[in-house]
Scaffold this motif. Structure first.
Motif, PDB file in Angstrom:
ATOM      1  N   UNK A 127      31.349  -7.141  41.774  1.00  0.00           N
ATOM      2  CA  UNK A 127      30.897  -7.704  40.505  1.00  0.00           C
ATOM      3  C   UNK A 127      30.049  -6.693  39.766  1.00  0.00           C
ATOM      4  N   UNK A 128      29.963  -6.879  38.474  1.00  0.00           N
ATOM      5  CA  UNK A 128      29.119  -6.010  37.656  1.00  0.00           C
ATOM      6  C   UNK A 128      28.202  -6.878  36.810  1.00  0.00           C
ATOM      7  N   UNK A 131      28.617  -9.700  31.411  1.00  0.00           N
ATOM      8  CA  UNK A 131      28.871  -9.243  30.053  1.00  0.00           C
ATOM      9  C   UNK A 131      27.944  -9.952  29.083  1.00  0.00           C
TER      10      UNK A 131
ATOM     11  N   UNK B 138      32.933 -13.424  25.732  1.00  0.00           N
ATOM     12  CA  UNK B 138      32.091 -12.226  25.678  1.00  0.00           C
ATOM     13  C   UNK B 138      32.956 -11.035  26.041  1.00  0.00           C
ATOM     14  N   UNK B 139      32.709  -9.929  25.377  1.00  0.00           N
ATOM     15  CA  UNK B 139      33.514  -8.742  25.627  1.00  0.00           C
ATOM     16  C   UNK B 139      32.716  -7.683  26.373  1.00  0.00           C
ATOM     17  N   UNK B 140      33.436  -6.829  27.055  1.00  0.00           N
ATOM     18  CA  UNK B 140      32.823  -5.652  27.657  1.00  0.00           C
ATOM     19  C   UNK B 140      32.645  -4.583  26.576  1.00  0.00           C
ATOM     20  N   UNK B 141      31.764  -3.625  26.816  1.00  0.00           N
ATOM     21  CA  UNK B 141      31.518  -2.599  25.798  1.00  0.00           C
ATOM     22  C   UNK B 141      32.782  -1.866  25.351  1.00  0.00           C
ATOM     23  N   UNK B 194      33.540  -9.605  36.475  1.00  0.00           N
ATOM     24  CA  UNK B 194      33.535  -8.394  35.640  1.00  0.00           C
ATOM     25  C   UNK B 194      33.604  -7.119  36.468  1.00  0.00           C
ATOM     26  N   UNK B 320      31.059   2.154  29.665  1.00  0.00           N
ATOM     27  CA  UNK B 320      31.266   1.511  30.978  1.00  0.00           C
ATOM     28  C   UNK B 320      32.739   1.112  31.173  1.00  0.00           C
ATOM     29  N   UNK B 323      33.852  -1.816  33.652  1.00  0.00           N
ATOM     30  CA  UNK B 323      33.174  -3.120  33.603  1.00  0.00           C
ATOM     31  C   UNK B 323      33.992  -4.109  32.792  1.00  0.00           C
ATOM     32  N   UNK B 324      34.207  -5.287  33.377  1.00  0.00           N
ATOM     33  CA  UNK B 324      34.958  -6.319  32.669  1.00  0.00           C
ATOM     34  C   UNK B 324      36.430  -6.291  33.029  1.00  0.00           C
TER      35      UNK B 324
END
Lengths: 133, 529
Positions: A127-128, A131, B138-141, B194, B320, B323-324
């Motif tokens: 996991x990260x 968001x 929600x979105x990742x960068x 994510x 990143x 991520x996501x």
């Protein structure tokens, strides 16, 4: 063919790997040679190592004695001319930027692989950071 | 009881389409046998999280070969094709997807399929509800950057699932909502964490039962649903080798049984009332041709792919990439194809950069193109945290010369290997080049270092394959009718990507494959009623 008989072929393969991801011979950071990527690639080539070496030397007879930068250009020229070159490039990249160089004999990750350090990547995780945070 | 009497339905292939068919036929009370060549993999037990271990074509968990990874993979003959990505296992290609579930473009169906787009909507909605398909909140960068790039190109934001004009959207995803917690283990975490590991097989959240896996695949949704009915007989490690048929009525054949090699090596004949091919656009025509059924010169022909490419560049700030979910934003260009954000790990990013080709035509606003090796590759990878990758998926043209036939040079233990031949048409190449230029313009508009914009010009590795048993109204140009029934037989259907008559406008095929499988299942149930 014995391992000794394959030494010249391994020398060709080592030079190809070093040309794909150069190390201290031409660069400030380690590369394929420093992690022994040629061993990983040779394992996956299996019985095709000698044929690959022969094909490289047929296309570029002076390949092993070229300067490193010239070897890189030669690899680029051989991508579509030498059977197996594209696969060797892919295997070399996989060895450097995948997990292999950080694993032990049981394929367990025990240290940061070279490529992950070079790319500032912390590796696969479960996991990260959520968001939106 | 499954296995004790002649089943109503025998499905050949337990992949993305086959398990949809099985879920729907068993839900209607029909005894269903599924023959799957691979294993039923459980993410918590079998997915290692190591992308090389999972994806390596000859030995990886997600390979086209026996579940015993010491055994060699199943071979194919390739002509004009650098590789073919297939996954053996329950869930099939849906296992290695990143959950992108857009519908096909409206214009890619209307006038080209035996039904209109709106006729297919009920089945789209059925699958979208079952998975379910969601829009990310929600979105990742990396995806926020992609959308900002779309805005700067002046593209419209599209709402709703219908792709009928140019515009960007949040990616419709068959992924459970992202959880907002520091815990990654089920049940505290019950959704996507994510982690960015989608391509190597979703195993999030940790310790989740199969049905709660964040990635909603045919393995985690439709296989358990079919199994719960008690009417499913799922046999893994089973390779179909022949459709045993006999003369039927009006010159058509009737399939009497499917002959298959079981996991223990025995050759078994399984009879049934109706048979459904769901082995994919490479293996379904292969089995059909191996069986000597009436061919008509169309089976295997008209193979389409998405001629994928990748354009990347270094943005001013870290985004990143890992991520996501891999891709949470997309932009569609009807008549050309699609672009989408891609979160690639260093290994996949380096592979794309190092193994490119020089097959594209003409210049573009990129600094480099094709294979990147040497210090150029190393410098690029050092800046991986700032690298935005944009994937390109082309609306391929249908060319009968692109095909899957039986090889005369290579055999495996099951029979002649499939021979996959593909050459991109001039029009496909033109569309690909056009999309690549748009992607490069987007990156430059986002402030990417001009010297960093790189077009991979990816080698032709077939990831999405469709059209080799295409459906249609006209028997002279289609293998299956609008219900997916093979015209030359009375009781053989095809439910996988083989029946898709177009390349979907470049859309990821999973949702459309599953919707068409649902449609075919309805037809099968109706035929048995």
């Amino acid at each position: 063919m014995t391992d000794e008989g394959l030494e010249p072929a391994m020398a060709v393969l080592s030079a190809v790997c070093a040309a794909v991801v150069p190390g201290f011979s031409t660069d400030a950071t380690p590369g394929a040679s420093e992690i022994g990527a040629q061993g990983f690639v040779a394992h996956h080539l299996g019985g095709r190592l000698q044929a690959f070496s022969d094909a490289v030397l047929e296309a570029e007879p002076e390949f092993v004695s070229l300067e490193p930068l010239a070897q890189t250009e030669a690899v680029r020229r051989m991508l579509d001319r030498v059977e197996g070159m594209r696969a060797v490039v892919g295997l070399t990249v996989g060895a450097v930027y995948g997990s292999w160089s950080g694993t032990d004999d049981e394929a367990k990750l025990v240290r940061a692989p070279l490529g992950w350090e070079l790319a500032s990547y912390d590796g696969p995780v479960l996991g990260r950071r959520p968001l939106g945070t | 009881m499954p296995g004790m009497r002649k089943p109503d339905v025998v499905v050949i292939g337990g992949g993305a389409a086959g398990m949809v068919v099985a879920a729907e036929t068993t839900a209607r009370g029909l005894g269903t046998v599924v023959l799957e060549a691979g294993a039923w993999l459980h993410p918590q037990r079998h997915f290692t999280g190591d992308e090389w271990d999972m994806l390596q074509p000859s030995e990886g968990v997600f390979r086209w070969g026996p579940s015993d990874r010491h055994a060699p993979p199943w071979p194919r003959e390739r002509d004009g094709v650098a590789g073919v990505f297939q996954i053996a296992g329950v869930g099939g290609s849906s296992l290695g997807s990143w959950g992108a579930s857009p519908r096909a473009g409206v214009g890619s169906i209307d006038g080209r399929w035996p039904m209109r787009y709106r006729d297919l909507v009920p089945w789209y909605e059925r699958i979208e509800e079952a998975l379910p398909v969601r829009i990310p909140e929600t979105l990742a960068p990396k995806d926020e950057a992609f959308i900002e790039g779309c805005r700067r190109l002046g593209l419209d934001h599209l709402l709703g699932p219908d792709v009928d004009r140019i515009g960007w959207r949040f990616q419709p995803m068959s992924v459970s909502p992202l959880v907002r917690t520091d815990d990654v283990a089920f049940p505290a975490a019950d959704g996507c964490t994510a982690c960015g590991g989608c391509i190597a097989g979703c195993r999030s959240p940790q310790n989740a039962p199969l049905e709660r896996t964040a990635m909603r695949t045919s393995a985690s949704v439709f296989a358990p649903a079919a199994y719960a009915t008690g009417l499913l007989d799922l046999r893994t490690g089973c390779n179909a080798i022949e459709l045993v048929h006999e003369a039927g009525v009006d010159g058509a054949s009737r399939v009497r049984a499917v002959r298959y090699r079981a996991a223990d090596g025995r050759i078994i004949e399984q009879d049934g009332e109706v048979f459904v091919l769901a082995a994919g656009a490479i293996e379904s025509p292969r089995l059909y041709l191996m069986s000597g059924l009436i061919d008509g010169g169309l089976v295997g022909r008209g193979l389409t792919t998405h001629a994928m490419d990748l354009v990347s560049g270094e943005l001013p700030a870290d985004i990143e990439p890992a991520r996501g979910v891999v891709s949470m934003a997309r932009c569609d260009f009807p008549n050309y194809g699609a672009m989408f954000s891609m979160g690639l790990t260093p290994m996949l990013s380096a592979l794309a950069a190092a193994t490119g080709t020089s097959r594209s035509h003409g210049p573009g606003p990129w600094a480099t193109r094709g294979a990147l090796v040497g210090t150029g590759l190393k410098r690029r990878m050092e800046r991986w945290p700032r690298t935005l990758a944009i994937g390109i998926s082309v609306d391929d043209t249908v060319e009968d010369a692109n095909e899957v036939r039986l090889s005369t040079a290579i055999r495996d233990v099951h029979g002649p290997a499939p021979r996959v031949h593909y050459r991109a048409s001039d029009e496909t190449v033109r569309r690909r080049d056009w999309l690549a230029r748009r992607a490069a313009e987007m990156l430059l508009g986002l402030g990417a270092e001009p010297d960093s914009v790189h077009r991979a010009d990816l080698a032709n590795i077939i990831v999405h394959a469709h059209g080799t048993m295409r459906m249609g109204r006209d028997p002279s140009s289609s293998v299956t009718d609008g219900d997916g029934r093979c015209r030359a037989t009375t009781n053989l259907y095809c439910a996988d990507a083989s029946i898709l008559p177009s390349a979907l406008g470049g859309a990821d095929p999973a949702l459309t494959v599953q919707a068409c499988a649902s449609m075919v299942a309805d037809a099968v149930a109706h035929a048995l009623a």
